[in-house]
Motif scaffolding. Sequence first.
Motif: not given
Lengths: 753, 305
Positions: A35-38, A40, A43, B96, B99, B106, B192, B221-222, B233-236, B240-241
């Motif tokens: 999942i591409d996560w905003a 982050m 998290l 971001s 997402y 958003k 953010f 989801d957030e 989870f891959l940072g947009m 970072e992962e």
Amino acid sequence: MLEFLLNPGFLFAGTAAVAAPIIIHLLNRRRFKRIDWAAMDFLLEALRLNRRRVKLEEIILLLLRCLAMILIGLMIARPSLDINVSGLLKAGQTERVIVLDDSLSMATVGQQGSPIDKASEILQKGIKSLSNSNSQDIFTVVRTTDPNKFAPNGLPLTESSIGDLLDEFKNIKATDLRGNLHSALSTVDKSFDSDNTNFTKVVYLFTDLRRMDWESSTKSGSDKGVVQTLQSIAEKAAGCYVVDLGSEVENNLFIEEVKPLGKVLVNGVPADFEVLVRNLGKSDIEDVIVSFSVRGSLPLKSKIPRIEAGAIGVAAFSYTFTDAGKESFSVPVEISLDNEFSKGKDALRQDNIRYFPARVTAGMRVLIVDGDPSGIFGRSESFYLSNALSPGGPAISGVDVTVLDDTDFDSSNLSQYEVIFIANLYRITEERAVGLTEWVKNGGGLVLLLGDQIDEDVYNDVLYKNGSGLLPFKLSTVGGDEKEEKWVNIKPEKQNHPLFRFFEGDNKRLLDQVKVFRWWNSEIDENEDSSNPSNVVASLTSDDNSPVIVEKRMGDGRVLAITTPLDNDWNNFPENGASFLITSQELVRYMSRNIASEGIISVAEPILYSVDIREYRQQAKLLKPGEKIPEKVEALPQSKSNLNDLEWTLEYENTDRKGIYEIQFDRADGSGVQSLAFAANIDTGESNLSRISVASIRSDLGTASVEFLPFGSPVLEREADVVRSEMWKVILIILGVLLMVELFYGWLVGARR
Amino acid sequence: MAAANTPNYLDPKVLERIKRLDVRARLVVEGFITGQHKSPYNGFAVEFAGHREYSPGDEIKHIDWKVWSKTDKFYIKEYEEETNLKTTLIVDASKSMGYGGEGWCKFDYAATAGATLGHLLQSQGDAVGLITFNTKVKDVLPPSARHNHLKEIVHTLGETVPDDRTDVGEAFLELVPQIRSRGMVVIISDLFVDIDVLGKALQQFKLRKQEVIVFHVMDRDELEFPFEDHTRFLGMEGPEEVHADPRALRKSYLEIVGTYRKEVGKVCDKLGVDYALLDTGEPLDAFLSRYLAFRKRHTRKGRVR
């Protein structure tokens, strides 16, 4: 090292299966979403705060799952350990091995019943208790009277088998047999080594602790006694119990032996018997009445006034067996104690009866081989002897004489004779000598009368055989005075010899009237075979004390060689009237085997009888004691290789009861039947009721785990004392708890998340 | 009263199917108006500014008949518009904001909200402008009440694709001086950004006497972190992962998000900035209600009713 595991392979499998949760965990990690996560940063912060806790939770769960796999493997591997586990935790099936002493001594009368009755009560109670608790146990029984067989063997407790077992145990009785405790225990001991099953075995020995059973000597080839065998069992079994059913006995009286005084029972001739009664009690017994009953008729009674403690009393009987229509016949005789005392206080009454198979004949069968037959009155070699043995007149001598010449002798059947006189026979063939040797070894009595007809070289070669043959000495020359002007006398070398019974006391002088003019000189080899030595019974009063009567034992029989004939040629013995007659008869009695006591066996001893199929048919009928219908039996050739052998053997093994076994043979010529009786009596060893102490057994057992249970305490109901228990139930419970913990912990972890 | 088969254009699930932003925005407004809500125009007083002589073409309804009765001449009433407010929509166009679920991110929500607001403002006669930003100001459309200006705003929003990172601090530094006149600033962003930086930026606006409303856009989801399976989870906005079992982190994540929202709320509250959460899973009526309530409280002359 892994002996505590019944299936060790599964433990290894379980250990290998530990990899499964780890592999599943790793596979799960490889399957994930992307999942591409905003958000982050949030998290990452959450991860930072929980990394350690999450890892710990995962490790704990993994460990719990790995442990579960190990426990599954361990459970299937079925460990059994030396710990007491009872009740619900007890796992695995138990084989209850019952060693039951059902020998005669178990019928001893006691305060709470006989030992066998007590055993029956305990076993029935135990079966009922186990059936009520839905036990999955199996039962194996071995009896000391049939020690090489398990019956039943591994019988599970089901609805139908419980009824059968209860019936069996209800009806157990003390047998007439002698028990072999050592063999029974050995059978159980060996069963541990050959057992492929996973049953836990518990052994129960029901015994009256008689010393005779516990101190029985070991069989050859075995290095363990009774106690050592019990020790060995205790080391292997989950539990080992000795149930003491006996008690100290104050008194036991029993008939030890019934002894005919003569060697033969002659039709129409009074036969004397002695009945030996032993008192194994601690006090003297008075007025012991013994009954002697012939073929169920009114018994003769004889009273023994007093038998001291530990001693034997003798009751005498005289009976004339008569059957005018038969030459020989069998008569069953029952001898018993008929005593008020025995009814009240004699601990074991089953040994108060004894059986005797009276085999009555026309007389002792004697063959005289006449080496110098003559038609002239008084001139044949056999004349005096045959007349002395079977004189005419109304009185029966009890000797049935047959006279044959050498030709007939060669083809005669030796087995029908008890005593054979070879009177001054010129030669004996090698074949006949072999037959004679065999016959002597089987109990025959051979008398060699050596006179002027014999060929000493042949006798030395064929009969002496350098000391290994029938002749007790080597013949050399003829000694004495040919003119018969000088003589010597006979002097006995052994005191109180039966042959010279007539010449004892005042009759001693009559022996001096026996004059010996000529005789054969002989040489006895001092270095001859010591297993069959020659004994000089009497010698002559010659200068060299030449032996005149020499005896040699061979097998069950004996040979007597007399260096002068009994035909009034070389000596005047036959002219001596009564002394010759009586001595001849004594000689026959002496030389004959005891046929009066033939046919007596112990219970369980097989009946073996040689049948001459020239005279009788192969098939016969046998009536067991207590039965009404005879069963068919058959004589078989002794040797399969020699079908020409005319001596067949009838063998019957099923002699488990005391009493008279009657066999009826059909004559080969169809002229009728011949009956023959055998008497099976109990082994008198069972009458010795002295007990071995528990303390001495415990001392010999050392640290072996054997528990002694008195009568009255629970036996089969003792669930909790199974020493060696299977643990799979315990492990299953632990596994269940572990899985619940894993489930709960997994939920808790999930709930917290 | 809405027809039975008329979709609820306030529902994001309905809206996401409408691709044209201008249509979307119009439908939202109409839905808001004709549905369960009062006329946005209600409650807005229009002050009388003066008369002027009637010219042919003027609407008859605006003739002041009292004056005619007195003067026998026709005069039109002129009203001074209540909202002569200049509103600048500042919409976050960082990566971001991209997402979201299938087809609706958003930014789509924010753009729709912004476009809708534009419609509303224009209908009221307010001037509305737009600034989009990520790490720097992207597009600037100064406030204007011209009818075509809204089209430009909607077009700009429609063409904007969220990209690059977010660094509000740097962008705001550029923004603040560009908003010269006093008015209202509506920030639509997922915020953010560092709290301190956000606070400073907002303070900047306040110092320039701007009225600020912050609409904090967050995806459902957030907000709920509903993930169950192992996820990477891959940072947009960066490299970072995070590879984890989401269930293990959910509680903590939600606490962190809640704490951040509270902190943002505190900062806004301290500065007198109105703050509202925009859940992309929720219908837009909440957004509109909120804005209108805010709008009521703040007049051109700063009167609070």
